[in-house]
Design a protein around this motif. Sequence first.
Motif, PDB file in Angstrom:
ATOM      1  N   PHE A 118     -39.224 -39.729 -79.393  1.00 32.79           N
ATOM      2  CA  PHE A 118     -39.315 -41.363 -79.447  1.00 32.79           C
ATOM      3  C   PHE A 118     -38.214 -42.046 -78.782  1.00 32.79           C
ATOM      4  O   PHE A 118     -38.063 -42.790 -78.169  1.00 32.79           O
ATOM      5  CB  PHE A 118     -39.799 -41.908 -80.976  1.00 32.79           C
ATOM      6  CG  PHE A 118     -39.939 -43.025 -80.926  1.00 32.79           C
ATOM      7  CD1 PHE A 118     -41.287 -43.602 -80.546  1.00 32.79           C
ATOM      8  CD2 PHE A 118     -38.980 -43.944 -81.557  1.00 32.79           C
ATOM      9  CE1 PHE A 118     -41.341 -45.247 -80.793  1.00 32.79           C
ATOM     10  CE2 PHE A 118     -39.107 -45.136 -81.583  1.00 32.79           C
ATOM     11  CZ  PHE A 118     -40.229 -45.697 -81.305  1.00 32.79           C
ATOM     12  N   MET A 119     -36.864 -41.691 -79.374  1.00 30.75           N
ATOM     13  CA  MET A 119     -35.768 -42.228 -79.098  1.00 30.75           C
ATOM     14  C   MET A 119     -35.523 -41.994 -77.508  1.00 30.75           C
ATOM     15  O   MET A 119     -35.142 -42.895 -76.614  1.00 30.75           O
ATOM     16  CB  MET A 119     -34.429 -41.603 -79.685  1.00 30.75           C
ATOM     17  CG  MET A 119     -34.590 -41.979 -81.081  1.00 30.75           C
ATOM     18  SD  MET A 119     -34.326 -44.024 -81.307  1.00 30.75           S
ATOM     19  CE  MET A 119     -32.795 -44.163 -81.150  1.00 30.75           C
ATOM     20  N   LEU A 120     -35.846 -40.924 -76.945  1.00 33.87           N
ATOM     21  CA  LEU A 120     -35.632 -40.592 -75.468  1.00 33.87           C
ATOM     22  C   LEU A 120     -36.596 -41.354 -74.722  1.00 33.87           C
ATOM     23  O   LEU A 120     -36.250 -41.978 -73.710  1.00 33.87           O
ATOM     24  CB  LEU A 120     -36.068 -39.180 -75.099  1.00 33.87           C
ATOM     25  CG  LEU A 120     -35.668 -38.662 -73.822  1.00 33.87           C
ATOM     26  CD1 LEU A 120     -34.569 -38.510 -73.519  1.00 33.87           C
ATOM     27  CD2 LEU A 120     -36.856 -37.472 -73.562  1.00 33.87           C
ATOM     28  N   THR A 121     -37.962 -41.594 -75.061  1.00 35.67           N
ATOM     29  CA  THR A 121     -38.770 -42.290 -74.362  1.00 35.67           C
ATOM     30  C   THR A 121     -38.538 -43.738 -74.426  1.00 35.67           C
ATOM     31  O   THR A 121     -38.960 -44.732 -73.371  1.00 35.67           O
ATOM     32  CB  THR A 121     -40.199 -41.823 -74.645  1.00 35.67           C
ATOM     33  OG1 THR A 121     -40.566 -42.067 -76.067  1.00 35.67           O
ATOM     34  CG2 THR A 121     -40.489 -40.496 -74.328  1.00 35.67           C
ATOM     35  N   ARG A 122     -37.833 -44.444 -75.539  1.00 39.20           N
ATOM     36  CA  ARG A 122     -37.975 -45.856 -75.684  1.00 39.20           C
ATOM     37  C   ARG A 122     -36.710 -46.416 -75.353  1.00 39.20           C
ATOM     38  O   ARG A 122     -36.646 -47.366 -74.631  1.00 39.20           O
ATOM     39  CB  ARG A 122     -38.063 -46.031 -77.391  1.00 39.20           C
ATOM     40  CG  ARG A 122     -39.328 -45.720 -78.003  1.00 39.20           C
ATOM     41  CD  ARG A 122     -40.452 -46.735 -77.390  1.00 39.20           C
ATOM     42  NE  ARG A 122     -40.311 -48.078 -78.006  1.00 39.20           N
ATOM     43  CZ  ARG A 122     -40.934 -49.196 -77.527  1.00 39.20           C
ATOM     44  NH1 ARG A 122     -41.805 -48.956 -76.843  1.00 39.20           N
ATOM     45  NH2 ARG A 122     -40.509 -50.328 -78.066  1.00 39.20           N
ATOM     46  N   THR A 123     -35.628 -45.775 -75.327  1.00 46.01           N
ATOM     47  CA  THR A 123     -34.229 -45.779 -74.853  1.00 46.01           C
ATOM     48  C   THR A 123     -33.783 -45.630 -73.402  1.00 46.01           C
ATOM     49  O   THR A 123     -33.160 -46.301 -72.783  1.00 46.01           O
ATOM     50  CB  THR A 123     -33.118 -45.459 -75.913  1.00 46.01           C
ATOM     51  OG1 THR A 123     -33.062 -43.897 -75.576  1.00 46.01           O
ATOM     52  CG2 THR A 123     -33.369 -45.582 -77.230  1.00 46.01           C
ATOM     53  N   LYS A 124     -34.756 -44.688 -72.868  1.00 43.63           N
ATOM     54  CA  LYS A 124     -34.313 -44.271 -71.699  1.00 43.63           C
ATOM     55  C   LYS A 124     -33.107 -43.546 -71.298  1.00 43.63           C
ATOM     56  O   LYS A 124     -32.553 -43.199 -70.196  1.00 43.63           O
ATOM     57  CB  LYS A 124     -34.771 -45.265 -70.324  1.00 43.63           C
ATOM     58  CG  LYS A 124     -35.921 -46.141 -70.694  1.00 43.63           C
ATOM     59  CD  LYS A 124     -36.988 -45.372 -70.422  1.00 43.63           C
ATOM     60  CE  LYS A 124     -38.359 -46.231 -70.444  1.00 43.63           C
ATOM     61  NZ  LYS A 124     -39.651 -45.550 -70.438  1.00 43.63           N
ATOM     62  N   LEU A 125     -32.297 -43.176 -72.476  1.00 45.12           N
ATOM     63  CA  LEU A 125     -30.992 -42.445 -72.309  1.00 45.12           C
ATOM     64  C   LEU A 125     -31.268 -41.238 -72.030  1.00 45.12           C
ATOM     65  O   LEU A 125     -32.234 -40.576 -72.343  1.00 45.12           O
ATOM     66  CB  LEU A 125     -30.257 -42.858 -73.602  1.00 45.12           C
ATOM     67  CG  LEU A 125     -29.661 -44.147 -74.059  1.00 45.12           C
ATOM     68  CD1 LEU A 125     -29.159 -44.152 -75.591  1.00 45.12           C
ATOM     69  CD2 LEU A 125     -28.843 -44.655 -73.087  1.00 45.12           C
ATOM     70  N   PRO A 126     -30.276 -40.388 -71.495  1.00 47.80           N
ATOM     71  CA  PRO A 126     -30.454 -39.030 -71.316  1.00 47.80           C
ATOM     72  C   PRO A 126     -30.622 -38.071 -72.506  1.00 47.80           C
ATOM     73  O   PRO A 126     -30.025 -38.720 -73.737  1.00 47.80           O
ATOM     74  CB  PRO A 126     -29.103 -38.665 -70.524  1.00 47.80           C
ATOM     75  CG  PRO A 126     -28.483 -39.958 -70.230  1.00 47.80           C
ATOM     76  CD  PRO A 126     -28.764 -41.006 -71.043  1.00 47.80           C
ATOM     77  N   SER A 127     -31.324 -37.194 -72.407  1.00 44.92           N
ATOM     78  CA  SER A 127     -31.708 -36.273 -73.563  1.00 44.92           C
ATOM     79  C   SER A 127     -30.302 -35.785 -74.143  1.00 44.92           C
ATOM     80  O   SER A 127     -29.953 -35.367 -75.373  1.00 44.92           O
ATOM     81  CB  SER A 127     -32.712 -35.287 -73.220  1.00 44.92           C
ATOM     82  OG  SER A 127     -32.151 -34.495 -72.091  1.00 44.92           O
ATOM     83  N   PHE A 128     -29.250 -35.640 -73.280  1.00 49.61           N
ATOM     84  CA  PHE A 128     -28.080 -35.077 -73.611  1.00 49.61           C
ATOM     85  C   PHE A 128     -27.399 -36.195 -74.680  1.00 49.61           C
ATOM     86  O   PHE A 128     -26.820 -35.626 -75.843  1.00 49.61           O
ATOM     87  CB  PHE A 128     -27.156 -35.157 -72.487  1.00 49.61           C
ATOM     88  CG  PHE A 128     -25.553 -34.656 -73.121  1.00 49.61           C
ATOM     89  CD1 PHE A 128     -25.111 -33.221 -73.170  1.00 49.61           C
ATOM     90  CD2 PHE A 128     -24.873 -35.609 -73.033  1.00 49.61           C
ATOM     91  CE1 PHE A 128     -24.024 -33.051 -73.569  1.00 49.61           C
ATOM     92  CE2 PHE A 128     -23.280 -35.322 -73.291  1.00 49.61           C
ATOM     93  CZ  PHE A 128     -23.110 -33.906 -73.516  1.00 49.61           C
ATOM     94  N   ILE A 129     -27.246 -37.334 -74.417  1.00 49.14           N
ATOM     95  CA  ILE A 129     -26.950 -38.363 -75.298  1.00 49.14           C
ATOM     96  C   ILE A 129     -27.726 -38.357 -76.879  1.00 49.14           C
ATOM     97  O   ILE A 129     -27.054 -38.369 -77.832  1.00 49.14           O
ATOM     98  CB  ILE A 129     -26.626 -39.736 -74.925  1.00 49.14           C
ATOM     99  CG1 ILE A 129     -25.685 -39.652 -73.763  1.00 49.14           C
ATOM    100  CG2 ILE A 129     -26.347 -40.871 -75.897  1.00 49.14           C
ATOM    101  CD1 ILE A 129     -24.639 -39.194 -73.731  1.00 49.14           C
TER     102      ILE A 129
END
Length: 346
Positions: free
Chosen positions: A126-137
């Motif tokens: 959810f955080m990945l898809t909502r924030t668009k931040l890299p999965s690494f972060i």
Amino acid sequence: MNATQVKAVDERILQTSRLRKLLGRPELGSVVGAIAVFVFFAFFADSFLHAASLSTVLYAASTIGIMAVPVALLMIGGEFDLSAGVMVTSSALVSSMFSYQMTANVWVGVVVSLLVTLAIGAFNGFMLTRTKLPSFIITLGTFLMLTGLNLGFTKLVDGTVSTKSIADMEGFPSAQDVFASTITIGGVGFKVTILWWLALVAVASWILLRTRAGNWIFAVGGNKDAARAVGVPVAKTKIGLYMGVGFGAWISGQHLLFSYDVVQSGEGVGNELIYIIAAVIGGCLITGGYGSAVGSAVGAFIFGMTSKGIVFAEWNPDWFKFFLGAMLLLATLLNAWVRKRAEATK
């Protein structure tokens, strides 16, 4: 139609020979690497080919492979999960502490642990898809939070860095049979984790190769914008992949708990890299869109042979990490060389 006109042929309906199909398999290079590692230790370690030794190798491979399979699917989908290692420990801690503190049947703790690990996976997705931040972060943050929670919450509840023993609690024997038992075949004991590992490989291969969800995973890993343009549910696919990692962590965590009946809160740190390495050795591309579940299993098998083969060869343990790194590097280089040769024949 003019006789000289070249017919346009749709490449999707071109007939491909079985040899070319074999050469195009992502796991081909890892299979060749596995054979090389197997022959190497069969030559240098006298006890390597004993049935009991092979059982030990399979057990070591299964403990890595149970997590390497969902991690491979996630990498095919174009993402990483750096929290996978500590999530295994979190899963075991939740089961143990919930059962002990609530004086409940341990199966209640097992179910609560499943819900918690799936929720952690869903949180990452959810955080990945909502924030668009890299999965690494995103997953690095989850890794740090879980590491702190595992230690801090365990000391807060139990007063030490390990959980209380739940070996005498109701449901423990049956749970131990499911997650940490040994099956004897021909006088040789095989850990039940090997069955869990093979089952996960079969289910993951079926999903990748026989279902619409498998097409979605390859599509979002190859080019998520193009996938979204043709109607692929990118967000749901990625969240589902992270929940798959959570499911693998739940199985591994229950094995950890019911093997020893107590859990050390600091375990699991660094294992996430081992899972990723197994997937990469198995042919998964770091850039996503390419790989297989079978390849991750072969990668885990190479890891298991290398780690235990060094012990069977009775080499100086001070050199353990050096030999482990060298063997893994050679296997990966061989994997890459075979893949290039295969692509050159297309």
